[in-house]
Each structure stands twice: as C-alpha cells, then as structure tokens.
Design a protein around this motif. Structure first.
Motif, mmCIF file in Angstrom:
data_model
loop_
_atom_site.group_PDB
_atom_site.id
_atom_site.type_symbol
_atom_site.label_atom_id
_atom_site.label_comp_id
_atom_site.label_asym_id
_atom_site.label_seq_id
_atom_site.Cartn_x
_atom_site.Cartn_y
_atom_site.Cartn_z
ATOM 1 N N ALA A 189 0.823 -1.214 0.000
ATOM 2 C CA ALA A 189 0.000 0.000 0.000
ATOM 3 C C ALA A 189 0.852 1.256 0.000
ATOM 4 O O ALA A 189 0.551 2.226 -0.711
ATOM 5 C CB ALA A 189 -0.934 -0.010 1.214
ATOM 6 N N GLN B 23 2.269 2.171 -3.262
ATOM 7 C CA GLN B 23 1.256 2.724 -4.153
ATOM 8 C C GLN B 23 0.663 4.025 -3.613
ATOM 9 O O GLN B 23 -0.358 4.502 -4.096
ATOM 10 C CB GLN B 23 0.138 1.687 -4.367
ATOM 11 C CG GLN B 23 0.629 0.417 -5.051
ATOM 12 C CD GLN B 23 -0.424 -0.673 -5.098
ATOM 13 O OE1 GLN B 23 -1.541 -0.512 -4.579
ATOM 14 N NE2 GLN B 23 -0.104 -1.796 -5.728
ATOM 15 N N ASN B 24 1.329 4.595 -2.608
ATOM 16 C CA ASN B 24 0.932 5.872 -2.007
ATOM 17 C C ASN B 24 -0.461 5.808 -1.375
ATOM 18 O O ASN B 24 -1.160 6.816 -1.288
ATOM 19 C CB ASN B 24 0.989 7.001 -3.045
ATOM 20 C CG ASN B 24 1.107 8.358 -2.394
ATOM 21 O OD1 ASN B 24 1.702 8.500 -1.318
ATOM 22 N ND2 ASN B 24 0.532 9.371 -3.018
ATOM 23 N N ARG B 25 -0.866 4.638 -0.925
ATOM 24 C CA ARG B 25 -2.128 4.496 -0.185
ATOM 25 C C ARG B 25 -1.792 4.508 1.309
ATOM 26 O O ARG B 25 -1.774 3.482 1.972
ATOM 27 C CB ARG B 25 -2.832 3.206 -0.603
ATOM 28 C CG ARG B 25 -3.314 3.224 -2.049
ATOM 29 C CD ARG B 25 -4.075 1.965 -2.437
ATOM 30 N NE ARG B 25 -3.181 0.844 -2.682
ATOM 31 C CZ ARG B 25 -3.164 -0.275 -1.976
ATOM 32 N NH1 ARG B 25 -3.984 -0.427 -0.942
ATOM 33 N NH2 ARG B 25 -2.323 -1.253 -2.264
ATOM 34 N N SER C 259 -3.198 5.744 4.140
ATOM 35 C CA SER C 259 -4.147 5.349 5.188
ATOM 36 C C SER C 259 -4.304 3.835 5.242
ATOM 37 O O SER C 259 -4.428 3.254 6.331
ATOM 38 C CB SER C 259 -5.511 6.016 4.960
ATOM 39 O OG SER C 259 -6.065 5.614 3.717
ATOM 40 N N GLN C 260 -4.283 3.168 4.087
ATOM 41 C CA GLN C 260 -4.376 1.704 4.081
ATOM 42 C C GLN C 260 -3.122 1.075 4.674
ATOM 43 O O GLN C 260 -3.202 0.075 5.400
ATOM 44 C CB GLN C 260 -4.613 1.203 2.661
ATOM 45 C CG GLN C 260 -5.991 1.552 2.110
ATOM 46 C CD GLN C 260 -6.245 0.911 0.761
ATOM 47 O OE1 GLN C 260 -5.788 -0.193 0.482
ATOM 48 N NE2 GLN C 260 -6.982 1.609 -0.089
#
Length: 284
Positions: A58, A61-63, A65-66
């Motif tokens: 995550a 992929q610059n996610r 919060s996940q």
C-alpha cells in the motif's frame, strides 16, 4: 520500455531494507534531527505477516491510510513477537493488582497527577496548565534546543560564570523517561477511563513532534532513552484496546519506539565520556 524499467528499479529500491543504523550515524555526525518516512518505517519490519506485506504494498502505491491500517492491525493482533501484557489476561492481572491496595492507590494518584500535567522529581514539582515543557529544568528555565554534542558541551561547564545556572538535568531526564505514561496506562486498565487515553495521546504525540530523534537534551542520556523506550512499549500495549488509538496514532507511536531502539544502539556503541555513572543511575 524505459519507463517500465525505471518503475521496476524504483520498486526494487523501495523494497530494500533501509539501514536505520546508517541513518542514525549520519544524523549524529551532521548534527541533524532524525525522522523516518512511512516507507522507511515499514522497511524495518521483516515479512512476518500478511498485514505487513499489505502495508508495504500500500505504501509503495501511495495508499498511506491503508498502509497505516495494516500496520496498526499487525501491532494489535500479532502473535509473534508476543508481548507479556495482553488484553486477554486483563481480568487476571487486575485481580492481582487489586490485592495490593497501597500500590493501587499510588498508581491512581500518579495517573491523576499526570493527567492534570503535574509532575514531581528530586523534590521539585512542576505543573503545566497548558502545553507541557519537555525541556524544563524544574526551576524557572528550560534547556536549550540543539544537537547532542552542543548540549554535552553545556553540561561540561556548569560552573562557568558565563553559563546560566540551571536546575538538575537529572530531573529533566527522569521526567522524560515517561514513567507517568505507564501509570496512566495501568490506571486505564483499572478504571476504563477514556480521558486517560486522550491525555496520553496528546502528550505522546506532542513529545514526538517536539523531540525529534537525536536532537535535544532528552536524547543524550543513555539510561533515559532506554527507560523511555520501554515505557512507551508498555504504555502502547496498555492503551491499545482503546478506540481512541486510531491507526495513524499507533503508527506514530511505533515509529517513535523504532527510532528509540536505533538511537539506543548507537549510544551504546558510541558512549559519551561526559555521561557519568551518577547521571546514569539517576535516570535508571
């Protein structure tokens, strides 16, 4: 094709473990504060669970919060390494604590004082009606903010006329060992009082923001750093069942604990000649 190769190269670089020891040594030599990005934090964890693999994926992929959610879930639910305090044992531990009424009252008193930001060390008391001054000398001044080498130089010349007379630095180190975080966590287990969690989060996050690793008076005493690291681990586990400990807060606390471990290893490998046995025993 070239963009595809570049992307693969970047992914490979992100997957490599960051040498936090090198980062600590470089920051020390350059007299700069140290912090870790989320990517660098996750790189310190080996792939021991699906949560961590998902977190690393995550963050690549610059996610954000996940990634924080997966790391926080790992901290809350992990079976290995197993911490010696677990919510499943809460009732048994509470019964043992309640048998010692004198100790029970002491715990609750310390937690109440900490919640109201009132602290006492070496016979000196200091209260903070608003923001806590983590650099207080427990008299009327605060220690200067700077690199460890500069602060050690200040401590070497306490008797010079040009040096400002300060309170005992041992009181500052005892304060910043954060025994009161554990007292608040133990009181939370005993009472379930959620206001204790809120105050812990406020103080812990504020401390982390205002005390970047290796910068300031609170990072130059080995015993203080070691004791604070243990107290943060204990406090985190005591408060971990509270819904107030949101994912981003858990990650921030874990990052601070990881930095403590790295700085402590560096301090032990590169001991300062100015760190006297008296100062060490006072902060132990």
């Amino acid at each position: 094709m070239m963009l595809g190769r570049l992307g693969q190269k970047m992914r490979t670089l992100l997957q490599k473990e960051v040498s936090i020891e090198t980062r600590v040594a470089t920051a020390r030599e350059e007299r700069e504060p140290l912090d870790l990005t989320d990517e660098e934090l996750l790189a310190q964890f080996r792939s021991v669970s699906l949560d961590l693999e998902e977190a690393k994926r995550a963050i690549r992929q610059n996610r954000v919060s996940q990634a924080q959610s997966h790391l926080a879930d790992h901290v809350r639910d992990r079976l290995r390494p197993r911490f010696f305090l677990h919510p499943a044992n809460r009732d048994m531990l509470l019964e043992q604590v309640k048998q010692d009424q004198l100790n029970l009252r002491r715990i609750l008193k310390l937690a109440e004082e900490a919640q109201h930001r009132s602290f006492s060390f070496l016979g000196l008391r200091k209260s903070f009606p608003s923001a806590v001054d983590w650099f207080t000398d427990f008299q009327d001044s605060s220690w200067i903010y700077g690199a460890g080498s500069d602060l050690r130089a200040v401590l070497k010349r306490p008797n010079e006329e040009s040096a400002k007379e300060m309170g005992p630095v041992e009181a500052t180190w005892l304060f910043n060992s954060h025994d009161h975080f554990v007292a608040m966590g133990r009181a939370y287990w005993l009472t379930g009082q959620e206001t204790l969690v809120g105050e812990f989060v406020v103080q812990a996050v504020d401390w982390a923001e205002r005390n970047p690793a290796q910068f300031g008076i609170n990072w130059i005493n080995t015993a203080c750093v070691a004791k604070r690291m243990v107290n943060w681990m204990l406090a985190l586990n005591l408060f971990l069942s509270s819904e107030q400990l949101q994912n981003e807060v858990v990650v921030r606390l874990v990052k601070t604990i990881v930095l403590h471990g790295a700085v402590l290893a560096d301090l032990l490998a590169n001991p300062s000649p100015e760190e006297t046995p008296v100062a060490l025993s006072a902060a132990a």
